[in-house]
Design an enzyme around this catalytic site. Structure first.
Site, PDB file in Angstrom:
ATOM      1  N   ASP A 146      52.710  50.344  28.277  1.00 35.48           N
ATOM      2  CA  ASP A 146      52.577  48.883  28.727  1.00 35.48           C
ATOM      3  C   ASP A 146      52.768  48.016  27.703  1.00 35.48           C
ATOM      4  OD1 ASP A 146      52.521  49.907  31.100  1.00 35.48           O
ATOM      5  OD2 ASP A 146      50.053  49.830  31.005  1.00 35.48           O
ATOM      6  N   LYS A 196      58.059  47.332  26.861  1.00 40.31           N
ATOM      7  CA  LYS A 196      59.197  47.887  26.712  1.00 40.31           C
ATOM      8  C   LYS A 196      60.490  47.346  27.676  1.00 40.31           C
ATOM      9  CE  LYS A 196      57.243  51.692  27.715  1.00 40.31           C
ATOM     10  NZ  LYS A 196      55.927  51.393  27.371  1.00 40.31           N
ATOM     11  N   GLY A 217      55.944  51.564  34.589  1.00 41.60           N
ATOM     12  CA  GLY A 217      56.300  50.347  35.339  1.00 41.60           C
ATOM     13  C   GLY A 217      56.669  49.476  34.397  1.00 41.60           C
ATOM     14  N   HIS A 218      57.872  49.081  34.279  1.00 39.55           N
ATOM     15  CA  HIS A 218      58.670  48.196  33.337  1.00 39.55           C
ATOM     16  C   HIS A 218      58.878  46.652  33.773  1.00 39.55           C
ATOM     17  CE1 HIS A 218      59.612  52.045  30.665  1.00 39.55           C
ATOM     18  NE2 HIS A 218      58.637  51.884  30.911  1.00 39.55           N
ATOM     19  N   GLN A 237      55.885  55.408  28.732  1.00 41.07           N
ATOM     20  CA  GLN A 237      54.975  55.573  28.261  1.00 41.07           C
ATOM     21  C   GLN A 237      54.941  55.004  26.620  1.00 41.07           C
ATOM     22  OE1 GLN A 237      56.068  58.300  30.370  1.00 41.07           O
ATOM     23  NE2 GLN A 237      55.495  56.821  31.854  1.00 41.07           N
TER      24      GLN A 237
HETATM   25  P1  GDP Z   1      56.135  48.298  29.682  1.00 43.08           P
HETATM   26  O1  GDP Z   1      55.634  49.367  30.497  1.00 43.08           O
HETATM   27  O2  GDP Z   1      56.243  48.745  28.261  1.00 43.08           O
HETATM   28  O3  GDP Z   1      57.412  47.645  29.981  1.00 43.08           O
HETATM   29  O4  GDP Z   1      55.069  47.082  29.996  1.00 43.08           O
HETATM   30  P2  GDP Z   1      54.442  46.554  31.255  1.00 43.08           P
HETATM   31  O5  GDP Z   1      55.538  45.846  32.039  1.00 43.08           O
HETATM   32  O6  GDP Z   1      53.943  47.613  31.997  1.00 43.08           O
HETATM   33  O7  GDP Z   1      53.560  45.617  30.966  1.00 43.08           O
HETATM   34  C1  GDP Z   1      53.553  44.351  30.109  1.00 43.08           C
HETATM   35  C2  GDP Z   1      53.264  43.191  30.847  1.00 43.08           C
HETATM   36  O8  GDP Z   1      53.186  42.283  29.944  1.00 43.08           O
HETATM   37  C3  GDP Z   1      54.349  42.833  32.012  1.00 43.08           C
HETATM   38  O9  GDP Z   1      53.329  41.909  33.101  1.00 43.08           O
HETATM   39  C4  GDP Z   1      55.128  41.757  31.214  1.00 43.08           C
HETATM   40  O10 GDP Z   1      55.715  40.782  32.062  1.00 43.08           O
HETATM   41  C5  GDP Z   1      54.127  40.980  30.228  1.00 43.08           C
HETATM   42  N1  GDP Z   1      54.701  40.552  29.087  1.00 43.08           N
HETATM   43  C6  GDP Z   1      55.537  41.254  28.222  1.00 43.08           C
HETATM   44  N2  GDP Z   1      55.618  40.623  27.263  1.00 43.08           N
HETATM   45  C7  GDP Z   1      54.767  39.575  27.152  1.00 43.08           C
HETATM   46  C8  GDP Z   1      54.320  38.639  26.158  1.00 43.08           C
HETATM   47  O11 GDP Z   1      55.040  38.505  25.069  1.00 43.08           O
HETATM   48  N3  GDP Z   1      53.200  37.699  26.494  1.00 43.08           N
HETATM   49  C9  GDP Z   1      52.919  37.966  27.778  1.00 43.08           C
HETATM   50  N4  GDP Z   1      51.721  36.927  27.985  1.00 43.08           N
HETATM   51  N5  GDP Z   1      53.150  38.920  28.419  1.00 43.08           N
HETATM   52  C10 GDP Z   1      54.148  39.727  28.196  1.00 43.08           C
HETATM   53  P1  IMO Z   2      54.774  52.564  31.009  1.00 43.11           P
HETATM   54  O1  IMO Z   2      56.310  53.248  30.814  1.00 43.11           O
HETATM   55  C1  IMO Z   2      50.506  53.294  30.772  1.00 43.11           C
HETATM   56  C2  IMO Z   2      48.925  57.184  31.731  1.00 43.11           C
HETATM   57  C3  IMO Z   2      48.127  57.277  33.025  1.00 43.11           C
HETATM   58  C4  IMO Z   2      47.147  58.338  32.634  1.00 43.11           C
HETATM   59  C5  IMO Z   2      47.985  59.190  31.737  1.00 43.11           C
HETATM   60  C6  IMO Z   2      48.680  60.396  32.519  1.00 43.11           C
HETATM   61  O2  IMO Z   2      54.718  51.763  32.006  1.00 43.11           O
HETATM   62  O3  IMO Z   2      54.314  52.439  29.534  1.00 43.11           O
HETATM   63  P2  IMO Z   2      50.438  60.666  34.308  1.00 43.11           P
HETATM   64  O4  IMO Z   2      50.519  59.846  35.608  1.00 43.11           O
HETATM   65  O5  IMO Z   2      51.694  60.465  33.161  1.00 43.11           O
HETATM   66  O6  IMO Z   2      50.117  62.111  34.414  1.00 43.11           O
HETATM   67  O7  IMO Z   2      49.212  60.004  33.638  1.00 43.11           O
HETATM   68  O8  IMO Z   2      49.026  58.497  31.130  1.00 43.11           O
HETATM   69  N1  IMO Z   2      50.144  56.594  31.734  1.00 43.11           N
HETATM   70  C7  IMO Z   2      50.592  55.197  31.636  1.00 43.11           C
HETATM   71  N2  IMO Z   2      49.892  54.259  31.113  1.00 43.11           N
HETATM   72  N3  IMO Z   2      51.752  52.782  30.984  1.00 43.11           N
HETATM   73  C8  IMO Z   2      52.748  53.916  31.402  1.00 43.11           C
HETATM   74  O9  IMO Z   2      53.989  53.946  31.460  1.00 43.11           O
HETATM   75  C9  IMO Z   2      51.869  55.106  31.925  1.00 43.11           C
HETATM   76  N4  IMO Z   2      52.470  56.165  32.328  1.00 43.11           N
HETATM   77  C10 IMO Z   2      51.347  56.980  32.464  1.00 43.11           C
HETATM   78  O10 IMO Z   2      47.201  56.027  33.197  1.00 43.11           O
HETATM   79  O11 IMO Z   2      46.071  57.958  31.726  1.00 43.11           O
HETATM   80 MG    MG Z   3      54.231  49.549  32.160  1.00 44.94          MG
END
Ligand code: GDP
Ligand code: IMO
Ligand code: MG
Length: 423
Positions: A13, A16, A40-41, A222
């Protein structure tokens, strides 16, 4: 041309999806190399917000090919739903989406196995996303899995029935109640749909692309600390989230890789169970959670928050061979009087600056350095010139400690809220 990789350096998270979308203009192909719908991207642009689970984050750019690589595990039901959502925005998305025949399929019973395994662990549960990721990779390495290419063959039904029967026995051992009827029906409908998409021999696609000088960006899911080998085992996911995973997950040689972009939050978050040395339970943690809106993009669970952990960051840089850093969510720290950074750990009575075998609370505690914070709202920054000095000091401090340049600073979720800090 060569392959660049973008991957997370923390517990996922990091942002990416946002940065892959920003960088897609420089590439002809974007390829996911591991993970599955546990990811979840999030992407935001022009007032739209999308969360991608299996589909690569370059999908919104016309003319760019998006490949789901062999290292990915696919739940056809989630995949179909994801495409249908995107089609409301752009009906042509499937034309630029290609799926490796060697990617493994998540069966409905894999999800039940995941749930049964978690339930049996009680307090020691991993905190899995319950998407069936672990059981599917177990079947892959156990040589029992079913791959996407199988759905084009006559043996598919038999293979499915055999594997399902095996799962039924395993789930019974856990004394876990389940009924697969409904999800099985949806699954076969989704399989029929998957068959209509572009299924390819993806490694051949990459080899030909590289011969023709195509530019490819490999998108990780991840983060490094969730890697099956180098993460905080057993509280990890079941795939290779590090740069080596791009080679096995796409079928390319290490000599084809040029840049490794390592992405990190200006603080740290973690969702699910497992050790987290710099985790905060005070008002600073609440600030990060609230201002950063730290809730899982896949499960909606609250993310645990804490200060930046330099030994862990340096470890991740080394494990991946990171060439450039990208700092995300710096805007979230605005308003804090002081910012702490973990520089060392006290580990079994000794001060160390690396990540040891066990990082649980009983063995290890963080040692902090305190830096001044800043009040300015970074979300409004359009160029590098107007950032407060204390922020620039924070950034320079991280660069110096990690000996790695920070190329991008992200100051908000929108595509436009991205500062190219260095050329
Ligand atoms: P990913 O899994 O690495 O793609 O990241 P996620 O989408 O799960 O989580 C990142 C969260 O932070 C999302 O809700 C994005 O919209 C938000 N986000 C990304 N970059 C920034 C930033 O620079 N500032 C803020 N406030 N939010 C951001
Ligand atoms: P992105 O790509 C954050 C965590 C789960 C759990 C562990 C194992 O959005 O960064 P799993 O379902 O893979 O067997 O869970 O890994 N986890 C993540 N945490 N971002 C993710 O993906 C994750 N994918 C799995 O919360 O602790
Ligand atoms: Mg994510």
């Amino acid at each position: 041309m060569a392959v660049d990789i973008l991957l997370g350096l923390q517990w996922g998270d990091e942002g990416k999806g946002k940065i892959v979308d920003v960088l897609t203009q420089n590439y002809q192909t974007i390829a996911r190399f591991q993970g599955g719908p546990n990811a979840g991207h999030t992407l935001e642009f022009d007032g739209h917000k999308f969360v991608l689970h299996t589909i690569p984050s370059g999908i919104f750019h016309k003319g760019v090919k998006n490949i789901v690589g062999n290292g990915v595990v696919i739940d056809p039901i989630i995949f179909k739903q994801e495409i249908e959502k995107l089609e409301k925005h752009d009906k042509d998305v499937t034309q630029r989406l290609f799926i490796s025949r060697k990617a493994h399929l998540i069966l409905p019973t894999h999800r039940f196995l995941d749930a049964a395994s978690e339930a049996s662990k009680g307090k020691k549960k991993i905190g899995s996303t319950l998407k069936g990721i672990g059981p599917t990779y177990m079947d892959k390495t156990g040589r029992n899995g079913i791959r996407v290419g199988e759905i084009e063959l006559e043996t598919f039904r038999d293979k499915y029935n055999q594997l399902k029967a095996k799962h039924d026995q395993l789930i019974k051992l856990h004394e876990f109640d389940y009924d697969v009827t409904e999800s099985e029906k949806n699954w076969f409908e989704a399989i029929a749909y998957l068959k209509t998409l572009n299924l390819i021999d993806s490694e051949e696609y990459f080899h030909q692309g590289l011969r023709e000088n195509e530019s490819i960006l490999a998108e990780g899911a991840q983060g490094t600390l969730l890697d099956i080998d180098f993460g905080t085992y057993p509280f990890v996911t079941s795939s290779t989230t590090t740069s080596a995973g791009a080679c096995t997950g796409l079928g390319i040689g290490p000599n084809q890789i040029k840049n490794v972009f390592g992405i990190f939050k200006a603080y740290v978050t973690r969702v699910g169970s497992g050790p987290f040395p710099t985790e905060l339970f005070d008002e600073n943690g609440v600030h990060m959670s609230k201002v950063g809106n730290e809730f899982g993009a896949t499960t909606g669970r609250p993310r645990r928050c804490g200060w930046l952990d330099l030994p862990a960051l340096k470890y991740a840089i080394n494990v991946n061979g990171v060439t450039e850093l990208m700092m995300m969510k710096a805007d979230v720290l605005s308003g804090l009087d002081e910012i702490k950074v973990c520089t060392h750990y006290m580990y079994r009575g000794k001060k160390i600056d690396y990540l040891p075998y066990t990082i649980d609370e009983a063995n290890l505690s963080p040692v902090y350095e305190t830096l001044p914070g800043w009040k300015e709202d970074l979300m409004q920054m359009k160029t590098k010139d107007n950032f407060p000095k204390t922020f620039v000091d924070y950034l320079n401090y991280i660069e110096e400690k990690t000996e790695t340049p920070i190329k991008i600073v992200s100051v908000g979720p929108d595509r436009a809220q991205t500062i190219f800090w260095k050329d």
